[in-house]
Scaffold this motif. Structure first.
Motif, PDB file in Angstrom:
ATOM      1  N   ALA A  84      33.577  27.583  35.514  1.00  0.00           N
ATOM      2  CA  ALA A  84      32.386  27.259  34.723  1.00  0.00           C
ATOM      3  C   ALA A  84      31.441  28.454  34.668  1.00  0.00           C
ATOM      4  CB  ALA A  84      31.674  26.034  35.303  1.00  0.00           C
ATOM      5  N   ARG A  85      31.245  29.102  35.822  1.00  0.00           N
ATOM      6  CA  ARG A  85      30.382  30.301  35.858  1.00  0.00           C
ATOM      7  C   ARG A  85      30.948  31.387  34.950  1.00  0.00           C
ATOM      8  NH1 ARG A  85      26.540  33.289  38.991  1.00  0.00           N
ATOM      9  NH2 ARG A  85      26.476  35.283  37.944  1.00  0.00           N
ATOM     10  N   ALA A  86      32.248  31.579  35.011  1.00  0.00           N
ATOM     11  CA  ALA A  86      32.897  32.609  34.186  1.00  0.00           C
ATOM     12  C   ALA A  86      32.727  32.326  32.703  1.00  0.00           C
ATOM     13  CB  ALA A  86      34.374  32.708  34.546  1.00  0.00           C
ATOM     14  N   ARG A  87      32.894  31.066  32.304  1.00  0.00           N
ATOM     15  CA  ARG A  87      32.757  30.724  30.884  1.00  0.00           C
ATOM     16  C   ARG A  87      31.309  30.888  30.441  1.00  0.00           C
ATOM     17  NH1 ARG A  87      35.424  32.850  29.903  1.00  0.00           N
ATOM     18  NH2 ARG A  87      36.641  33.046  31.749  1.00  0.00           N
ATOM     19  N   GLU A  88      30.335  30.508  31.277  1.00  0.00           N
ATOM     20  CA  GLU A  88      28.907  30.670  30.928  1.00  0.00           C
ATOM     21  C   GLU A  88      28.556  32.139  30.750  1.00  0.00           C
ATOM     22  OE1 GLU A  88      26.773  28.860  34.149  1.00  0.00           O
ATOM     23  OE2 GLU A  88      27.514  26.862  33.664  1.00  0.00           O
ATOM     24  N   ALA A  89      29.161  33.007  31.572  1.00  0.00           N
ATOM     25  CA  ALA A  89      28.846  34.434  31.545  1.00  0.00           C
ATOM     26  C   ALA A  89      29.734  35.220  30.584  1.00  0.00           C
ATOM     27  CB  ALA A  89      28.974  35.009  32.960  1.00  0.00           C
ATOM     28  N   GLY A  90      30.685  34.568  29.941  1.00  0.00           N
ATOM     29  CA  GLY A  90      31.562  35.259  28.994  1.00  0.00           C
ATOM     30  C   GLY A  90      32.524  36.231  29.668  1.00  0.00           C
ATOM     31  N   MET A  91      32.937  35.928  30.888  1.00  0.00           N
ATOM     32  CA  MET A  91      33.876  36.793  31.611  1.00  0.00           C
ATOM     33  C   MET A  91      35.278  36.674  31.023  1.00  0.00           C
ATOM     34  SD  MET A  91      32.918  36.012  35.584  1.00  0.00           S
ATOM     35  CE  MET A  91      31.228  35.886  36.129  1.00  0.00           C
ATOM     36  N   GLU A  92      36.107  37.628  31.377  1.00  0.00           N
ATOM     37  CA  GLU A  92      37.523  37.566  31.036  1.00  0.00           C
ATOM     38  C   GLU A  92      38.159  36.377  31.764  1.00  0.00           C
ATOM     39  OE1 GLU A  92      39.373  39.588  28.929  1.00  0.00           O
ATOM     40  OE2 GLU A  92      37.392  40.299  28.325  1.00  0.00           O
ATOM     41  N   PRO A  93      39.350  35.928  31.347  1.00  0.00           N
ATOM     42  CA  PRO A  93      40.007  34.806  32.029  1.00  0.00           C
ATOM     43  C   PRO A  93      40.245  35.111  33.509  1.00  0.00           C
ATOM     44  CG  PRO A  93      41.126  35.322  29.970  1.00  0.00           C
ATOM     45  CD  PRO A  93      40.125  36.415  30.212  1.00  0.00           C
ATOM     46  N   LEU A  94      40.067  34.090  34.336  1.00  0.00           N
ATOM     47  CA  LEU A  94      40.161  34.256  35.781  1.00  0.00           C
ATOM     48  C   LEU A  94      41.349  33.512  36.380  1.00  0.00           C
ATOM     49  CD1 LEU A  94      36.467  33.685  36.949  1.00  0.00           C
ATOM     50  CD2 LEU A  94      37.588  35.848  36.363  1.00  0.00           C
ATOM     51  N   THR A  95      41.762  34.010  37.531  1.00  0.00           N
ATOM     52  CA  THR A  95      42.625  33.269  38.440  1.00  0.00           C
ATOM     53  C   THR A  95      41.815  33.050  39.706  1.00  0.00           C
ATOM     54  OG1 THR A  95      44.670  34.193  37.556  1.00  0.00           O
ATOM     55  CG2 THR A  95      44.752  33.339  39.804  1.00  0.00           C
ATOM     56  N   VAL A  96      41.832  31.814  40.212  1.00  0.00           N
ATOM     57  CA  VAL A  96      41.072  31.443  41.403  1.00  0.00           C
ATOM     58  C   VAL A  96      42.042  30.832  42.406  1.00  0.00           C
ATOM     59  CG1 VAL A  96      39.121  30.126  42.304  1.00  0.00           C
ATOM     60  CG2 VAL A  96      39.077  30.948  39.929  1.00  0.00           C
ATOM     61  N   VAL A  97      42.006  31.344  43.642  1.00  0.00           N
ATOM     62  CA  VAL A  97      42.859  30.838  44.713  1.00  0.00           C
ATOM     63  C   VAL A  97      41.963  30.434  45.881  1.00  0.00           C
ATOM     64  CG1 VAL A  97      44.700  31.402  46.345  1.00  0.00           C
ATOM     65  CG2 VAL A  97      44.773  32.337  44.021  1.00  0.00           C
ATOM     66  N   VAL A  98      42.159  29.219  46.382  1.00  0.00           N
ATOM     67  CA  VAL A  98      41.409  28.721  47.531  1.00  0.00           C
ATOM     68  C   VAL A  98      42.375  28.564  48.700  1.00  0.00           C
ATOM     69  CG1 VAL A  98      39.928  26.890  48.436  1.00  0.00           C
ATOM     70  CG2 VAL A  98      39.806  27.507  46.000  1.00  0.00           C
ATOM     71  N   LEU A  99      42.069  29.250  49.808  1.00  0.00           N
ATOM     72  CA  LEU A  99      42.885  29.188  51.016  1.00  0.00           C
ATOM     73  C   LEU A  99      42.176  28.377  52.090  1.00  0.00           C
ATOM     74  CD1 LEU A  99      43.910  32.960  51.372  1.00  0.00           C
ATOM     75  CD2 LEU A  99      45.110  31.138  50.132  1.00  0.00           C
ATOM     76  N   ASP A 100      42.947  27.698  52.926  1.00  0.00           N
ATOM     77  CA  ASP A 100      42.359  27.032  54.085  1.00  0.00           C
ATOM     78  C   ASP A 100      42.146  28.055  55.194  1.00  0.00           C
ATOM     79  OD1 ASP A 100      44.834  27.410  55.418  1.00  0.00           O
ATOM     80  OD2 ASP A 100      45.418  25.313  55.230  1.00  0.00           O
ATOM     81  N   GLY A 101      41.630  27.617  56.322  1.00  0.00           N
ATOM     82  CA  GLY A 101      41.326  28.531  57.421  1.00  0.00           C
ATOM     83  C   GLY A 101      42.535  29.236  58.009  1.00  0.00           C
ATOM     84  N   GLY A 102      43.729  28.720  57.755  1.00  0.00           N
ATOM     85  CA  GLY A 102      44.956  29.350  58.230  1.00  0.00           C
ATOM     86  C   GLY A 102      45.582  30.282  57.213  1.00  0.00           C
ATOM     87  N   GLY A 103      44.938  30.440  56.061  1.00  0.00           N
ATOM     88  CA  GLY A 103      45.439  31.340  55.034  1.00  0.00           C
ATOM     89  C   GLY A 103      46.439  30.716  54.074  1.00  0.00           C
ATOM     90  N   HIS A 104      46.529  29.389  54.071  1.00  0.00           N
ATOM     91  CA  HIS A 104      47.474  28.702  53.193  1.00  0.00           C
ATOM     92  C   HIS A 104      46.760  28.193  51.950  1.00  0.00           C
ATOM     93  CE1 HIS A 104      50.350  28.897  56.422  1.00  0.00           C
ATOM     94  NE2 HIS A 104      49.409  28.434  57.234  1.00  0.00           N
ATOM     95  N   PRO A 105      47.395  28.281  50.781  1.00  0.00           N
ATOM     96  CA  PRO A 105      46.755  27.804  49.554  1.00  0.00           C
ATOM     97  C   PRO A 105      46.487  26.301  49.593  1.00  0.00           C
ATOM     98  CG  PRO A 105      48.671  29.162  49.039  1.00  0.00           C
ATOM     99  CD  PRO A 105      48.704  28.899  50.514  1.00  0.00           C
ATOM    100  N   VAL A 106      45.273  25.927  49.211  1.00  0.00           N
ATOM    101  CA  VAL A 106      44.911  24.523  49.040  1.00  0.00           C
ATOM    102  C   VAL A 106      45.006  24.192  47.558  1.00  0.00           C
ATOM    103  CG1 VAL A 106      43.093  22.780  49.315  1.00  0.00           C
ATOM    104  CG2 VAL A 106      43.389  24.572  51.044  1.00  0.00           C
ATOM    105  N   ALA A 107      44.512  25.109  46.721  1.00  0.00           N
ATOM    106  CA  ALA A 107      44.559  24.933  45.270  1.00  0.00           C
ATOM    107  C   ALA A 107      44.443  26.301  44.610  1.00  0.00           C
ATOM    108  CB  ALA A 107      43.440  24.019  44.794  1.00  0.00           C
ATOM    109  N   ALA A 108      44.997  26.413  43.421  1.00  0.00           N
ATOM    110  CA  ALA A 108      44.914  27.657  42.656  1.00  0.00           C
ATOM    111  C   ALA A 108      45.011  27.315  41.178  1.00  0.00           C
ATOM    112  CB  ALA A 108      46.042  28.603  43.047  1.00  0.00           C
ATOM    113  N   GLU A 109      44.389  28.155  40.367  1.00  0.00           N
ATOM    114  CA  GLU A 109      44.473  27.958  38.926  1.00  0.00           C
ATOM    115  C   GLU A 109      44.331  29.292  38.218  1.00  0.00           C
ATOM    116  OE1 GLU A 109      41.973  25.604  35.522  1.00  0.00           O
ATOM    117  OE2 GLU A 109      42.419  24.554  37.401  1.00  0.00           O
ATOM    118  N   ARG A 110      45.122  29.439  37.167  1.00  0.00           N
ATOM    119  CA  ARG A 110      45.070  30.628  36.316  1.00  0.00           C
ATOM    120  C   ARG A 110      44.654  30.170  34.929  1.00  0.00           C
ATOM    121  NH1 ARG A 110      48.428  32.235  32.584  1.00  0.00           N
ATOM    122  NH2 ARG A 110      50.061  30.820  33.290  1.00  0.00           N
TER     123      ARG A 110
END
Length: 153
Positions: free
Chosen positions: A26-52
């Motif tokens: 949402a922040r990226a779209r409001e600011a007109g940024m290029e398309p993003l990939t977002v990765v969320v890791l848990d405390g052990g470094g394992h992916p919880v969720a990701a989106e491109r």
């Protein structure tokens, strides 16, 4: 394996990770940024969720994950890790090798803190400028009602 098993304690829920991703995009779209990939890791470094986002290049995922992992593995935002060690390229190369390439010390990886300022995960963002990536990561964390960790005081 059939039957009941003990459940693990979850410190960063999938729903929180999805909120982080939605807030960052949402922040990226409001600011007109290029398309993003977002990765969320848990405390052990394992992916919880990701989106491109549509239109985002394929290498953005490993870069976003590497930014989150750099923050998580060092206890400060990935940009802080890179800045602190800018004049120590051998150290940065050694950590990159030790992490099997999962270490990207460039702004865009931000720690997720609990109310006691303990690390419960990290988010990495890639696709825009490094500063924009970091701003999107912070916005995502805050949208989920969590605290962003850049550099301990």
């Amino acid at each position: 394996m059939a039957g009941k098993v003990y459940r693990s304690r979850v410190l960063l829920a999938r729903e929180q990770a999805r909120s982080i991703i939605d807030g960052a995009i949402a922040r990226a779209r409001e600011a007109g940024m290029e398309p993003l990939t977002v990765v969320v890791l848990d405390g052990g470094g394992h992916p919880v969720a990701a989106e491109r986002e549509d239109g985002c290049a394929p290498l953005r995922y490993p870069v976003a994950e590497g930014k989150a992992f750099a923050a998580l593995g060092n206890g400060a935002a990935s940009g802080v890790v890179g800045a602190r060690n800018a004049e120590r390229p051998a150290f940065l190369a050694s950590v990159a090798a030790a992490s099997e390439g999962r270490f990207v010390p460039v702004a865009g990886g931000v720690l997720i803190l609990d109310p006691d300022e303990r690390v419960i995960g990290a988010v990495g963002v890639s696709g825009a400028s490094s500063g924009e990536d970091e701003a999107a990561a912070i916005a995502g964390i805050e949208a989920a009602g969590l605290e962003a960790g850049i550099e301990p005081g």
